[in-house]
Design a protein around this motif. Structure first.
Motif, PDB file in Angstrom:
ATOM      1  N   LYS A  99      24.633  40.848  27.992  1.00 57.95           N
ATOM      2  CA  LYS A  99      23.505  40.730  29.138  1.00 57.95           C
ATOM      3  C   LYS A  99      22.609  42.205  29.024  1.00 57.95           C
ATOM      4  O   LYS A  99      22.943  42.871  28.292  1.00 57.95           O
ATOM      5  CB  LYS A  99      24.500  40.882  30.302  1.00 57.95           C
ATOM      6  N   ASP A 108      22.510  44.891  30.540  1.00 54.85           N
ATOM      7  CA  ASP A 108      23.142  46.377  30.732  1.00 54.85           C
ATOM      8  C   ASP A 108      23.558  46.523  29.450  1.00 54.85           C
ATOM      9  O   ASP A 108      23.431  47.811  28.992  1.00 54.85           O
ATOM     10  CB  ASP A 108      24.097  46.331  31.697  1.00 54.85           C
ATOM     11  N   ASP A 110      20.572  38.044  43.170  1.00 56.78           N
ATOM     12  CA  ASP A 110      20.678  39.219  42.355  1.00 56.78           C
ATOM     13  C   ASP A 110      21.297  39.004  40.815  1.00 56.78           C
ATOM     14  O   ASP A 110      20.625  39.795  40.144  1.00 56.78           O
ATOM     15  CB  ASP A 110      21.975  40.218  42.990  1.00 56.78           C
ATOM     16  N   LEU A 111      22.091  37.922  40.891  1.00 56.83           N
ATOM     17  CA  LEU A 111      22.334  37.507  39.274  1.00 56.83           C
ATOM     18  C   LEU A 111      20.991  37.119  38.710  1.00 56.83           C
ATOM     19  O   LEU A 111      21.036  37.818  37.436  1.00 56.83           O
ATOM     20  CB  LEU A 111      23.349  36.398  39.398  1.00 56.83           C
ATOM     21  N   GLU A 138      17.927  38.109  39.123  1.00 59.69           N
ATOM     22  CA  GLU A 138      17.220  39.394  39.159  1.00 59.69           C
ATOM     23  C   GLU A 138      17.665  40.348  37.968  1.00 59.69           C
ATOM     24  O   GLU A 138      17.073  40.625  37.203  1.00 59.69           O
ATOM     25  CB  GLU A 138      17.490  40.310  40.422  1.00 59.69           C
ATOM     26  N   PHE A 139      19.186  40.380  37.934  1.00 60.01           N
ATOM     27  CA  PHE A 139      19.501  41.290  36.820  1.00 60.01           C
ATOM     28  C   PHE A 139      19.468  40.685  35.507  1.00 60.01           C
ATOM     29  O   PHE A 139      19.034  41.219  34.474  1.00 60.01           O
ATOM     30  CB  PHE A 139      21.263  41.466  37.110  1.00 60.01           C
ATOM     31  N   SER A 159      16.131  41.384  33.996  1.00 62.76           N
ATOM     32  CA  SER A 159      15.685  42.472  34.111  1.00 62.76           C
ATOM     33  C   SER A 159      15.367  43.291  32.730  1.00 62.76           C
ATOM     34  O   SER A 159      15.073  44.087  32.772  1.00 62.76           O
ATOM     35  CB  SER A 159      16.814  43.575  34.867  1.00 62.76           C
ATOM     36  N   SER A 214      29.743  46.917  36.286  1.00 67.23           N
ATOM     37  CA  SER A 214      30.033  46.210  37.806  1.00 67.23           C
ATOM     38  C   SER A 214      30.217  44.902  37.599  1.00 67.23           C
ATOM     39  O   SER A 214      29.847  44.329  36.450  1.00 67.23           O
ATOM     40  CB  SER A 214      28.832  46.492  38.801  1.00 67.23           C
ATOM     41  N   ASP A 270      28.090  42.505  38.729  1.00 62.56           N
ATOM     42  CA  ASP A 270      26.686  41.960  38.008  1.00 62.56           C
ATOM     43  C   ASP A 270      26.561  42.558  36.690  1.00 62.56           C
ATOM     44  O   ASP A 270      26.147  41.701  35.946  1.00 62.56           O
ATOM     45  CB  ASP A 270      25.511  42.523  39.023  1.00 62.56           C
ATOM     46  N   ALA A 271      26.646  43.722  36.449  1.00 59.52           N
ATOM     47  CA  ALA A 271      26.295  44.302  34.988  1.00 59.52           C
ATOM     48  C   ALA A 271      27.495  44.463  34.251  1.00 59.52           C
ATOM     49  O   ALA A 271      28.125  45.390  34.033  1.00 59.52           O
ATOM     50  CB  ALA A 271      25.606  45.568  35.118  1.00 59.52           C
TER      51      ALA A 271
END
Ligand code: CMP
Length: 140
Positions: A10, A12, A61-62, A64-65, A68, A109, A111-112
Motif C-alpha cells: 500500500k 504507506d 477513507d480507504l 482516498e488512502f 494517495s 494504523s 488504514d495505513a
C-alpha cells in the motif's frame, strides 16, 4: 494445494521505502512472485477493487488512502499461498498484529496498514484477474 493470491504493498509502505523488505519476506517464506507492477490507482479502480466494502463507514477513507500514492501489486504463488500470505501480514489492525508480521513491523494504523492480501480462494481469483491479464502472469 498450490495457490495464487493477490498482494498489494500500500501507499504507506511504498512511501516508507520498504518495498524490497516486504517482497523479501514473501520470498523467504517460499512464495514466488509470478507477476508484479507498480501503479497509481484511480478512484474508479480502487472503488472497484474494494466494492464489497462499499457500504462500510471506512470506504471513502480507504479509497482516498489507496489512491494517495503508488502501490505495488503482485501475484504470489506457493503451497497454501492465501493463508501463508495472511500469516506473513498479521492482523488487519497493526495494534493486534503478532510480532514479526509485516503489519506489526511496518504499519501505522488500520488504514495505513502496509499490505493487502486476498482473504479466500474466491477473492484471490477475482483480485488476481482484477489487476492482471493471463499473459502478465509468468508460470514458474
Ligand atoms: P484490506 O485488507 O486492504 O481490506 C480493506 C481495508 O479497509 C483493510 O485492509 C483496512 O486497511 C481498511 N479498514 C479500515 N477500517 C477498517 C475496519 N474497521 N475493518 C476492516 N478494515 C478496515
Amino acid at each position: 494445494a498450490l495457490e495464487r493470491t493477490l498482494s498489494i504493498i500500500k501507499p504507506d509502505a511504498v512511501a516508507k521505502n520498504v518495498i524490497g523488505e516486504i517482497e523479501s519476506r514473501f520470498e523467504k517464506a517460499g512464495l514466488r512472485i509470478v507477476a508484479m507492477k507498480m501503479v497509481q490507482l484511480s478512484q474508479e479502480k480502487a472503488e472497484g477493487f474494494y466494492a464489497e466494502h462499499k457500504e462500510r463507514p471506512f470506504f471513502k477513507d480507504l479509497v482516498e488512502f489507496m489512491t494517495s500514492g503508488p502501490v505495488v501489486v503482485q501475484v504470489l504463488e506457493g503451497e497454501n499461498a492465501i493463508l501463508a500470505n495472511r500469516d506473513l501480514m498479521g492482523a488487519t489492525n497493526p495494534k493486534e498484529a503478532d510480532a514479526g508480521t509485516i503489519r506489526a513491523d511496518f504499519a501505522d494504523s488500520i488504514d495505513a496498514n502496509a499490505v493487502h492480501g486476498s482473504d479466500s480462494a474466491a477473492s484471490a481469483e477475482r483480485e488476481v484477474n482484477y489487476f492482471f491479464a493471463a499473459e502478465e502472469i509468468c508460470a514458474r
